[in-house]
Design an enzyme around this catalytic site. Sequence first.
Site, mmCIF file in Angstrom:
data_model
loop_
_atom_site.group_PDB
_atom_site.id
_atom_site.type_symbol
_atom_site.label_atom_id
_atom_site.label_comp_id
_atom_site.label_asym_id
_atom_site.label_seq_id
_atom_site.Cartn_x
_atom_site.Cartn_y
_atom_site.Cartn_z
ATOM 1 N N ASN A 13 36.306 39.359 37.935
ATOM 2 C CA ASN A 13 37.815 39.775 37.997
ATOM 3 C C ASN A 13 38.593 38.663 37.535
ATOM 4 O O ASN A 13 38.530 37.582 38.065
ATOM 5 C CB ASN A 13 38.263 39.947 39.531
ATOM 6 C CG ASN A 13 39.432 40.881 39.523
ATOM 7 O OD1 ASN A 13 39.828 40.979 40.651
ATOM 8 N ND2 ASN A 13 39.909 41.508 38.451
ATOM 9 N N CYS A 74 46.466 40.129 45.093
ATOM 10 C CA CYS A 74 45.193 40.360 44.430
ATOM 11 C C CYS A 74 44.275 39.433 45.367
ATOM 12 O O CYS A 74 44.548 37.939 45.254
ATOM 13 C CB CYS A 74 45.221 39.902 43.022
ATOM 14 S SG CYS A 74 43.827 39.880 42.075
ATOM 15 N N ARG A 199 45.409 49.884 39.815
ATOM 16 C CA ARG A 199 46.558 50.278 39.005
ATOM 17 C C ARG A 199 47.182 49.120 38.496
ATOM 18 O O ARG A 199 46.766 47.946 38.801
ATOM 19 C CB ARG A 199 47.541 50.996 40.081
ATOM 20 C CG ARG A 199 47.960 49.757 41.285
ATOM 21 C CD ARG A 199 48.872 50.138 42.311
ATOM 22 N NE ARG A 199 49.449 49.002 43.077
ATOM 23 C CZ ARG A 199 50.447 49.461 43.896
ATOM 24 N NH1 ARG A 199 51.003 50.607 44.085
ATOM 25 N NH2 ARG A 199 50.737 48.092 44.671
ATOM 26 N N CYS A 208 37.196 44.031 42.558
ATOM 27 C CA CYS A 208 38.682 43.963 43.265
ATOM 28 C C CYS A 208 38.550 43.244 44.617
ATOM 29 O O CYS A 208 37.973 44.036 45.601
ATOM 30 C CB CYS A 208 39.126 45.387 43.270
ATOM 31 S SG CYS A 208 40.943 45.516 43.909
#
Length: 280
Positions: A13, A74, A199, A208
């Site tokens: 990521n 995040c 999203r 994620c």
Amino acid sequence: MAIPFLKMQGAANDFVVIDHRHTFLPADVSPLVRQWCDRRRGVGADGVLLLERSRIADAAMRYFNADGGAAEYCGNGARCMARYALDLGLGREGSVMLETAAGIQRGRRAGTGIEIHFGHVAPPSEPWVVDACGRSFKGRYVQSGVPHFVVESEALGSVDLDAWGSGLRHHARFGAAGANVDFVARRAAGVIAMRTYERGVEGETLACGSGAIASALWAAASGAPAPVRVATAGGDELIVGFMQDEDGYDVTLTGPAEVAFRGEWREVGESVPAAARGGA
């Protein structure tokens, strides 16, 4: 203007990371974020992390998705930001307190990776059935800093993530802001695999962090003990620790957080010194 940055990744990521403790970026940073995250014309990333000053913690983290929009949280970004802050010498006794939109979180080194103490997460919802793309999807809603809808799948490779993820992400059940969508499969005792439609990226990300938390708590709702090991689409593993309390879970997230390279962003047409070009 030359803007120094780091390219970092947490379980694939990836992020553009900028030390913004001395404010210099424009108030509306969205156009720059979109440029930086563009994988063809920019640096290439899932999002942008700004390290900023905080009055209540060692540092603050602001996060922007690749589409330029600000996001509440995040998980892998928080771990990368903790690594960056620690490398800069912030914090004390081997840990750093980060102010995020999801609350103050503690980051520390854990072996070769970084652990972030997320804190409290409410229990997953009871199973919801959501109709999209001509199918019915049964999953649980989890608010792990940002909203996630977690759906079990026996064969992750056959999931039409672009179509199903997009259909669920924009579903009216999740309101105007929508939700991230995680498809998960049980692999072994205490191990699950995950694919996420995120999203703001509007597509699959290779990992994620908030989705790993949501997916692990989905497993916990079915009786899985802590910790839960989450195999990501990029091949790395994230470890979600949790302790149940009266109204939810106290959660940690551990995994790799690495610096890929350092760079300097210059606007097109801005002169570059000969030394930087490799000239005499």
